[in-house]
Design a protein around this motif. Sequence first.
Motif, short mmCIF file in Angstrom:
data_model
loop_
_atom_site.label_atom_id
_atom_site.label_comp_id
_atom_site.label_asym_id
_atom_site.label_seq_id
_atom_site.Cartn_x
_atom_site.Cartn_y
_atom_site.Cartn_z
N PRO A 43 0.83 -1.22 0.00
CA PRO A 43 0.00 0.00 0.00
C PRO A 43 0.86 1.27 0.00
N LEU A 90 -7.57 1.29 -0.14
CA LEU A 90 -7.75 0.85 1.23
C LEU A 90 -7.95 2.03 2.16
N PHE A 105 -7.18 -1.76 8.70
CA PHE A 105 -7.68 -1.62 7.35
C PHE A 105 -9.06 -2.22 7.15
N GLY A 106 -9.78 -1.66 6.18
CA GLY A 106 -10.99 -2.28 5.68
C GLY A 106 -10.66 -3.28 4.59
N GLU A 107 -11.71 -3.84 3.97
CA GLU A 107 -11.51 -4.84 2.93
C GLU A 107 -11.09 -4.21 1.60
N TRP A 110 -12.06 -2.23 -4.94
CA TRP A 110 -11.30 -2.53 -6.16
C TRP A 110 -11.81 -1.63 -7.28
N TYR B 35 1.41 -7.08 8.90
CA TYR B 35 0.08 -7.43 8.41
C TYR B 35 0.15 -8.71 7.56
N GLN B 37 -2.12 -10.38 4.31
CA GLN B 37 -3.15 -10.07 3.34
C GLN B 37 -3.45 -11.31 2.50
N GLY B 40 -7.59 -10.68 -2.56
CA GLY B 40 -8.87 -10.00 -2.65
C GLY B 40 -9.36 -9.37 -1.36
N GLU B 41 -8.53 -9.36 -0.32
CA GLU B 41 -8.95 -8.80 0.96
C GLU B 41 -7.99 -7.71 1.42
N GLY B 42 -8.42 -6.98 2.45
CA GLY B 42 -7.55 -5.96 3.02
C GLY B 42 -6.55 -6.57 3.98
N PRO B 43 -5.44 -5.87 4.27
CA PRO B 43 -4.44 -6.36 5.22
C PRO B 43 -5.02 -6.47 6.63
N LEU B 45 -4.06 -6.79 10.65
CA LEU B 45 -2.96 -6.54 11.58
C LEU B 45 -2.63 -7.81 12.37
N PHE B 88 3.13 -8.22 5.01
CA PHE B 88 3.69 -6.88 4.82
C PHE B 88 4.15 -6.31 6.15
N PHE B 101 5.13 1.01 3.58
CA PHE B 101 4.98 -0.44 3.56
C PHE B 101 6.12 -1.12 2.82
N ARG B 106 5.67 -13.35 0.03
CA ARG B 106 4.62 -14.29 -0.34
C ARG B 106 4.95 -15.66 0.20
#
Lengths: 114, 111
Positions: A43, A90, A105-107, A110, B35, B37, B40-43, B45, B88, B101, B106
């Motif tokens: 990010p 994000l 963070f949120g989801e 996109w 984080y 991740q 398709g989703e947010g990070p 914590l 991350f 960041f 991976r």
Amino acid sequence: DAGVTQSPTHLIKTRGQQVTLRCSPKSGHDTVSWYQQALGQGPQFIFQYYEEEERQRGNFPDRFSGHQFPNYSSELNVNALLLGDSALYLCASSLGQFSGNTIYFGEGSWLTVV
Amino acid sequence: GQQLNQSPQSMFIQEGEDVSMNCTSSSIFNTWLWYKQDPGEGPVLLIALYKAGELTSNGRLTAQFGITRKDSFLNISASIPSDVGIYFCAGHPSGTYKYIFGTGTRLKVLA
């Protein structure tokens, strides 16, 4: 305990159009930051809002603007969309006036620009 | 944009093995965050570190804030298939409100 919520989750826009993304912070949080995440990258900070003011901005053009409302929710607006604006956007929330607080963070939203 | 160096870039490991990854910077940071991740989703914590030398655990995860304040480390013990994802690091530079960041590690776990 409500986490960070973002809408919409996915959207497709055409080059030159404008987009608005929305974020509600985690319950009890008053600070909202926006980040852009390109595919395969970490990010990147866009800006942060606290007390309805933008208090720091990253290296993004003026086409990116935002707003924070009295209930701490926030919007990210991007004008004159470019293909390179395609990314996961994000929203992150945190508590308090001090820097270095933990962000959640949120989801994400996109955005695909065609 | 500015990103921190994360190592390794990717790794395949066997289930049950321990994993180590690190994040380095040329600048001093006041806070380090880690984080995970999923696609398709947010990070999400995992661990937050606020002081140089701090060692913090969260279940099978342990992270350390480097003494020089320019690096941080994350260890995962006894990996399981659900550890698959991108990890991350994020560092907070003094005098700013942003986090920088890393490039991500991976992780792929072979059952």
